[in-house]
Scaffold this active site. Structure first.
Site, short mmCIF file in Angstrom:
data_model
loop_
_atom_site.label_atom_id
_atom_site.label_comp_id
_atom_site.label_asym_id
_atom_site.label_seq_id
_atom_site.Cartn_x
_atom_site.Cartn_y
_atom_site.Cartn_z
N SER A 40 41.81 30.09 108.83
CA SER A 40 42.43 28.72 108.31
C SER A 40 43.87 28.20 108.50
CB SER A 40 42.08 28.46 106.74
OG SER A 40 42.67 29.59 106.15
N ASP A 328 49.39 25.25 99.33
CA ASP A 328 48.49 25.44 98.43
C ASP A 328 48.39 26.90 98.25
OD1 ASP A 328 47.01 26.92 100.48
OD2 ASP A 328 45.52 25.22 100.79
N HIS A 331 48.08 28.91 101.85
CA HIS A 331 48.67 28.38 103.15
C HIS A 331 50.26 27.82 103.18
CE1 HIS A 331 44.06 27.96 103.39
NE2 HIS A 331 44.29 28.64 104.36
#
Length: 363
Positions: A40, A328, A331
């Site tokens: 991600s 977040d 990340h």
């Protein structure tokens, strides 16, 4: 260690909401293409149409991205978006996008998938994702399509391209460290690290066999410092979880040794070891010197340190996003990614040549 001198200029030029349009580039392309593999941290939207919980195709993700919400786990650009810009390339498209065909793939393809890992079972609690082995299969499909266009020039194109691989964090966070997993009963930390290196080493050799020669291999960042870990395992002061960071460090030591070995054994190849662990830890410890005000709390999330609940569509993110290290619970922000990419491009990543991405493309 990272230089502290460029941060102000970088944030002005490439801070939140990068002022260039998404398709604009920094100048003449320094490499024919960039092919990206990972999780991600680099996923540009490959998970958007998958039956998975690991998706970011909703606001406020992309709130500062010129193309809006694309599936990136960031308020703006990922680190490979920024790095591609420095290389003079347009945004590298996601493999799963139906439009990623024909001339679109000439400058590269991004195969990264949120929740994925080196091991095929990593992240399975999230649903469907694209592990590293499948990403390699997807790259083979790209080679076939490139061959139809470039014919006998395909291998030269691939050999001159940059291959960025950033994967491994989920193999710990969403596999080995899960509360209900049996992995810790089967493998000691040492044995699990060896398992990852054995699998990852084979995957990198597969890429080499397919023609890749210029590699940028990211190690695992200090995952014990992300808001998620601080929220669930850290103390009231928000200190990094040393036991988690120790696992990452153990793996990184093995990875560095393997990279050094491949530089000697695999002919005509250059493996550049990207020490994201040391860089990120330095930013977190010296956050004010980099222009940040908040190094523990996520900009978007909920609970302790905004790390217990993921960034949801019903949430309003912080307003001063360039002041946060983390977007977040997992990340980094666009602002952090801009600094990290600049360091990778022109910094001193390792003692032996090549020392950075700029020298990698020149080598």
């Amino acid at each position: 260690m990272a230089s502290l001198l460029f941060s102000c200029c970088t944030l002005l030029l490439w801070g939140v909401g990068g002022r260039l349009a998404a398709g604009e580039v920094a100048g003449e392309a320094q490499a024919p293409a960039v092919f990206v593999f990972g999780d991600s941290l680099v996923d540009p939207g490959n998970n958007n149409e998958l039956l998975t919980l690991a998706r970011a195709d909703y606001r406020p993700h992309g709130i500062d991205f010129p193309e809006g919400t694309t599936g990136r786990f960031c308020n703006g650009r990922t680190v490979v978006d920024h790095l591609g810009h420095l290389l003079g390339l347009p945004l590298i498209p996601p493999f799963n996008n139906p439009a990623t065909h024909g001339s679109t793939i000439i400058h590269g393809v991004n195969y990264g998938s949120a929740a994925s890992g080196i091991l095929n079972d990593t992240g399975e609690l999230f649903g469907i994702r694209i592990p590293m082995d499948q990403q390699l299969q997807n790259f083979k499909s790209t080679i076939e399509e490139l061959s139809a266009m470039l014919q006998n020039k395909t291998q030269l194109h691939i050999r001159k391209s940059i291959f960025i691989v950033a994967i491994g964090s989920n193999d710990y966070i969403n596999n080995y460290l899960l509360p209900l997993t049996n992995k810790r009963f089967i493998y000691t930390p040492e044995a699990f690290g060896n398992l990852l290196i054995q699998q990852f080493g084979r995957q990198l050799q597969d890429l080499y066999t397919l023609g890749a020669r210029k590699f940028l291999i990211a190690n695992i960042s200090p995952i014990g410092c992300i808001p998620n870990q601080l929220a669930w395992q850290g103390g009231d002061t928000g200190e990094c979880v040393e036991s988690t960071n120790h696992l990452a460090s153990q793996y990184n030591t093995k990875l560095k040794k393997m990279v050094d070995q491949y530089n000697k054994q695999l002919r005509e190849s250059i493996f550049l070891y990207w020490d994201t662990y040391s860089f990120a830890l330095n930013v977190i410890k010296n956050y004010a010197s980099y222009g940040f005000k908040y190094q523990k709390t996520a900009c978007c999330g909920g609970g302790r340190w905004n790390g217990q609940i993921i960034c949801l569509s019903v949430m309003s993110p912080c307003q001063n996003r360039s002041e946060y290290v983390f977007w977040d619970p997992y990340h980094p922000t666009d602002a952090f990614n801009a600094i990290a990419s600049r360091e990778a491009y022109q910094g001193n990543l390792q003692d032996s040549f090549p020392r950075n991405v700029k020298q990698l493309v020149e080598g």
